[in-house]
Design an enzyme around this catalytic site. Structure first.
Site, mmCIF file in Angstrom:
data_model
loop_
_atom_site.group_PDB
_atom_site.id
_atom_site.type_symbol
_atom_site.label_atom_id
_atom_site.label_comp_id
_atom_site.label_asym_id
_atom_site.label_seq_id
_atom_site.Cartn_x
_atom_site.Cartn_y
_atom_site.Cartn_z
ATOM 1 N N HIS A 1 0.840 -1.193 0.000
ATOM 2 C CA HIS A 1 0.000 0.000 0.000
ATOM 3 C C HIS A 1 0.886 1.258 0.000
ATOM 4 O O HIS A 1 0.641 2.190 -0.762
ATOM 5 C CB HIS A 1 -0.912 -0.035 1.231
ATOM 6 N N GLU A 2 1.895 1.261 0.836
ATOM 7 C CA GLU A 2 2.787 2.428 0.918
ATOM 8 C C GLU A 2 3.599 2.581 -0.374
ATOM 9 O O GLU A 2 3.813 3.686 -0.858
ATOM 10 C CB GLU A 2 3.725 2.310 2.123
ATOM 11 N N HIS B 1 1.640 4.307 -2.913
ATOM 12 C CA HIS B 1 1.622 5.760 -2.757
ATOM 13 C C HIS B 1 2.848 6.382 -3.432
ATOM 14 O O HIS B 1 2.763 7.443 -4.031
ATOM 15 C CB HIS B 1 1.622 6.146 -1.274
ATOM 16 N N GLU C 1 -6.525 6.741 -1.075
ATOM 17 C CA GLU C 1 -6.401 5.557 -0.222
ATOM 18 C C GLU C 1 -6.992 4.336 -0.937
ATOM 19 O O GLU C 1 -6.400 3.269 -0.950
ATOM 20 C CB GLU C 1 -7.112 5.767 1.114
#
Lengths: 405, 185
Positions: free
Chosen positions: A145-146, A149, A229
């Site tokens: 997930h990071e 980003h 998100e």
């Protein structure tokens, strides 16, 4: 993937333009309100100078400031080999040009965020609580997930957006406070000089703008951060091919009642889950920086067919009951099926609470560069980084040990 | 006069467009090559890890000579493989042998408590992951490149400069790919 990045870049650009226009309007009207003759231009110039300086600072040391504020410490592979391996796995899967720097935040609250100027200069920070709570597959989900980003250029976008927001808030605050104090101190002067209806209207517009602009900019910032998100969740699944990993991690994060003390209102949108636990507030409102975590989990668990973006979109529509596109249409073009793999998410890592608490404490000491020495008598000595002697005595049995350094 | 300028303008734009597409094709093709070498790096890393693993495990697993030997042999074979086909067959074999070793380890609780072994195991399973992620990334890059060479209008330029589609890296070992069948009968 590439189309998605392009779409994100376009959106960042529009947001940047929109916020700049807002800022210039603010500068103009506040300037005119203060001085009707040349104030408008001066106001614009001052607003631009503030924006420029703040942007320079954020460009060159924004992520450093952010990491410092969050009390994150850069660690070597020795401190947590698994975290390093997982980050490298995700770097390979996402084809990032360089390995992100890895930071650990010494807090029992499970959370994580990514920051940096671009994919070449990026950093991922996770809390010690997260590491002690998640198993390998779950950690992989969070790191994915990071990494998303970073890959989707969210890190730069969010930094710019927060800087713009900060500038707008700053200028409005200064003006409103100035108005308040000057009306207290020298009310007579302002009423006697430079009257006229035109000036009054400009004054009213300036006040209205300085109240509304920060509000508007905040809502915009939060709305976009919420959407990002979802997008990062979708990209994470595409990288790991394993929605359950992230879902199970989010579930554990949601179940924790620890609060991350170093998070603030400005840094909150950067984290994987809102670190500020607000009591008695509705979960899904305009003011929230993150989509409700249980909804994110539900969407991930709804992905039964594959790990593609279109599968996430489908699951999103199923759960939310709306057809609102969350993935830009250009990101849905790859039609090849991506199969979901099997994994071990959800399998307990925590065997007993005491042991896990001890592990957490050891990790936190490790981050603070403590050395560990195991004595034959079974005692584990924790040597602080400032210890200067070459030898240390075991406090229980009195054996001599050499310190590692 | 105007017509000439307009014509020249259009030609210029066209030339810039072709240069742009050509460069992005080259970039994408380089990314495919780079992704391919990534796989090699990870395979090599796995080969490097195995001797250490065998050394650590040997003392504990005296009765598993066969399993250990098959890992050593598979490693030697994988390192000696030259052609593409040989390579993927040998690496598949090595994966299988390592998998068997992992299962055999379950019977040795002392070994599973050994700190050295645990960190080796983490490295090894991470390397397995890195191999499959680099393969996944390779396929992603091939997809981007192939899309560009097939889609209109960049396919015209790809044809002009003879850019050929790249092949996907399919998994050799069929068991790895199979989805488990659910039988309700």
């Amino acid at each position: 993937m590439w189309e998605l990045i392009q779409a994100n870049k376009r959106k960042s650009f529009f947001l940047f333009i929109g916020m700049t226009i807002l800022l210039l309007l603010l500068g103009y009207f506040i300037g005119s309100a203060v001085n009707p003759y040349s104030g408008g231009i001066t106001g614009i110039v001052i607003a631009l100078i503030i924006l420029f300086i703040l942007n320079m600072i954020s460009h060159f040391s924004g992520s450093k400031i952010l990491l410092a504020v969050s009390n994150a410490k850069e660690v070597t592979k020795k401190v947590h080999p698994q975290l390093f391996n997982v980050v490298e796995e995700m770097r390979i899967a996402s084809n990032l040009p360089a390995m992100p720097k890895i930071y650990i935040i010494n807090s029992p609250a499970p959370n994580a965020f990514a920051t940096g100027r671009n994919p070449k200069n990026s950093a991922i920070a996770v809390t010690a609580g997260l590491l002690s709570m998640l198993n390998r597959d779950e950690l992989q989900g969070v790191v994915a997930h990071e990494t998303s980003h970073i890959l989707n250029r969210d890190i730069r976008f969010m930094t710019y957006a927060s800087i713009m927001l900060g500038t707008i808030v700053l200028i409005s605050e200064v003006f409103l406070r100035g108005m308040f104090y000057s009306s207290l101190a020298g009310g007579r002067r302002s009423s006697s000089s430079r009257g006229g209806q035109g000036q009054l209207i400009i004054m009213i517009i300036a006040i209205a703008l300085s109240i509304l602009a920060p509000l508007f900019a905040t809502l915009l910032y939060f709305a976009i951060s919420r959407k990002r998100e979802y997008l990062a969740d979708a990209s994470a699944v595409r990288l790991t091919r394993y929605p359950e990993g992230l879902a199970s991690a989010l579930e554990k994060i949601a179940g924790s009642h620890e609060e991350l003390k170093t998070a603030t209102k400005v840094t909150a949108p950067l984290y994987i889950n809102n670190p500020l636990k607000r009591k008695g507030r509705k979960a899904s409102s305009l003011q929230s920086t993150h989509p409700p975590i249980h909804e994110r989990i539900k969407i991930l668990r709804n992905m039964a067919h594959g790990a593609n973006f279109s599968d996430y979109q489908e699951a999103f529509s199923n759960v939310k009951g709306s057809v609102k596109p969350i993935i830009p249409a250009s990101g849905l073009t790859d039609h090849e099926d991506i199969q979901i793999r099997k994994g071990e998410a959800g399998k307990g890592k925590i065997k007993n609470a005491r042991q896990s608490k001890r592990n957490l404490e050891d990790l936190m000491l490790n981050v603070d560069r403590y050395d560990f020495i195991n004595c034959v008598c079974g005692l584990k000595m924790k040597v602080p980084p400032g210890y200067s002697g070459n030898e240390i005595l075991c406090p229980r049995c009195g054996r001599k040990h050499k310190t590692i350094k | 006069m105007y017509a000439v300028f307009i014509f020249l303008g259009i030609v210029l734009i066209l030339i810039f467009y072709i240069i742009g597409v050509y460069n992005s094709l080259v970039k994408l093709r380089n990314q495919v090559k780079n992704a391919w070498s990534q796989i090699d790096v990870q395979l090599k890393r796995r080969h490097d890890l195995i001797p250490n693993l065998i050394k650590t495990v040997k003392g504990y697993m005296k009765h598993e000579r066969g399993t250990l030997d098959s890992v050593t042999n598979a490693r030697a074979q994988a390192m000696g493989a030259q052609t593409m086909g040989e390579k993927s067959a040998a690496e598949g074999l090595l994966s299988g042998a390592l998998g068997k070793l992992q299962i055999a380890v379950e019977a040795y609780p002392d070994l599973k408590a050994n700190q050295n072994f645990l960190s080796l195991q983490e490295e090894l399973s991470s390397t397995e992951n890195k191999i499959s992620f680099s393969r996944q990334n390779y396929n992603d890059q091939v997809l981007f490149f192939n899309n560009k060479t097939e889609m209109f209008p960049s396919n015209i330029i790809a044809g002009m400069f003879n850019f050929k589609e790249e092949e996907f890296f399919e998994i050799e070992d069929q068991t790895e790919k199979k989805v488990p069948k659910v039988d309700f009968a």
